[in-house]
Design a protein around this motif. Structure first.
Motif, mmCIF file in Angstrom:
data_model
loop_
_atom_site.group_PDB
_atom_site.id
_atom_site.type_symbol
_atom_site.label_atom_id
_atom_site.label_comp_id
_atom_site.label_asym_id
_atom_site.label_seq_id
_atom_site.Cartn_x
_atom_site.Cartn_y
_atom_site.Cartn_z
ATOM 1 N N GLN B 6 0.842 -1.195 0.000
ATOM 2 C CA GLN B 6 0.000 0.000 0.000
ATOM 3 C C GLN B 6 0.876 1.243 0.000
ATOM 4 N N SER B 7 0.368 2.278 -0.653
ATOM 5 C CA SER B 7 1.063 3.558 -0.641
ATOM 6 C C SER B 7 0.040 4.686 -0.660
ATOM 7 N N GLY B 85 -7.729 7.251 10.413
ATOM 8 C CA GLY B 85 -7.634 5.848 10.789
ATOM 9 C C GLY B 85 -6.632 5.115 9.931
ATOM 10 N N LEU B 86 -6.522 3.817 10.162
ATOM 11 C CA LEU B 86 -5.645 2.957 9.371
ATOM 12 C C LEU B 86 -6.489 2.278 8.303
ATOM 13 N N TYR B 87 -6.135 2.467 7.043
ATOM 14 C CA TYR B 87 -6.857 1.858 5.947
ATOM 15 C C TYR B 87 -6.068 0.653 5.448
ATOM 16 N N LEU B 88 -6.743 -0.479 5.386
ATOM 17 C CA LEU B 88 -6.117 -1.735 4.996
ATOM 18 C C LEU B 88 -6.823 -2.325 3.787
ATOM 19 N N CYS B 89 -6.054 -2.741 2.793
ATOM 20 C CA CYS B 89 -6.636 -3.539 1.725
ATOM 21 C C CYS B 89 -6.296 -5.001 2.022
ATOM 22 N N PHE B 100 -5.096 -11.956 2.551
ATOM 23 C CA PHE B 100 -3.748 -11.399 2.594
ATOM 24 C C PHE B 100 -3.900 -9.894 2.733
ATOM 25 N N PHE B 101 -3.386 -9.344 3.819
ATOM 26 C CA PHE B 101 -3.542 -7.929 4.082
ATOM 27 C C PHE B 101 -2.370 -7.123 3.552
ATOM 28 N N GLY B 102 -2.676 -5.881 3.194
ATOM 29 C CA GLY B 102 -1.643 -4.946 2.815
ATOM 30 C C GLY B 102 -0.951 -4.376 4.031
ATOM 31 N N THR B 103 0.019 -3.536 3.766
ATOM 32 C CA THR B 103 0.846 -2.957 4.816
ATOM 33 C C THR B 103 0.127 -1.824 5.556
#
Lengths: 115, 111
Positions: B6-7, B85-89, B100-103
């Motif tokens: 993630q970026s 917040g923290l956004y996760l893909c 499988f989660f992103g960073t």
């Protein structure tokens, strides 16, 4: 309806000790998965249980084990704790085994600190 | 090796600005999900995309799945402090039963 519930919410253990974390899935959900989230990272898959059987395992050592009970609740056990096991342990539940067309719901997690 | 990158990793913007978060991989996903996580809480599902090229909107949030199902983006219009917040893909591969989660992207919206 209650969501995914986990206990305890926070705990502190000493290196070498053992810990048991508990999870109750959403009513009607038969699949429970466990994830480890180290501070600053995304969650990593540990286990999936469906219908009381292990259906998937991530890249974690044998010190990690789990089980699912007839009521579909689950426990995660970690033996011989290391400092690196300090993390947020997340439980997730879903209706079915596969993620295809299926949504998983996460609990609020159990914060484990190993000192 | 992280399957999903993630970026940006951190993003701090003023209220009212627009932003885009990217989620990239060399793997093909059968579905991709976006979550938001508040401190001390578990991830909360925002959206699931399953078809290449699919676009979904959730109020001020727009999610897009890449045509090849290897990447995704999250665009927020007129960001508000409540978006912090923290956004996760997170992606599912084939018939696999795990995500499988992103960073993660940590977003701070300054009032």
């Amino acid at each position: 309806d209650a969501g995914v519930t986990q206990s305890p919410t926070h705990l502190i253990k000493t290196r070498g000790q053992q810990v048991t974390l508990r999870c109750s899935p959403i009513s009607g959900h038969k699949s429970v998965s466990w994830y480890q989230q180290v501070l600053g990272q995304g969650p990593q898959f540990i286990f999936q249980y469906y219908e009381k059987e292990e259906r998937g395992r991530g890249n974690f050592p044998d010190r990690f084990s789990a089980r699912q009970f007839p009521n579909y609740s689950s426990e995660l056990n970690v033996n011989a704790l290391l400092l690196g096991d300090s993390a947020l342990y997340l439980c997730a539940s879903s209706l079915a085994f596969s993620l295809s067309g299926n949504t998983i719901y996460f609990g609020e997690g159990s914060w484990l600190t190993v000192v | 090796t992280q399957l999903l990158e993630q970026s940006p990793q951190f993003l701090s913007i003023q209220e009212g600005e627009n932003l885009t978060v990217y989620c990239n991989s060399s793997s093909v996903f059968s579905s991709l999900q976006w979550y938001r996580q508040e401190p001390g809480e578990g991830p909360v599902l925002l959206v699931t995309v399953v078809t290449g090229g699919e676009v979904k909107k959730l109020k001020r949030l727009t999610f897009q799945f890449g045509d090849a199902r290897k990447d995704s983006s999250l665009h927020i219009t007129a960001a508000q402090p409540g978006d912090t917040g923290l956004y996760l893909c997170a992606g599912a591969i084939g018939g696999a039963n795990n995500l499988f989660f992103g960073t993660g992207t940590r977003l701070t919206v300054i009032p």
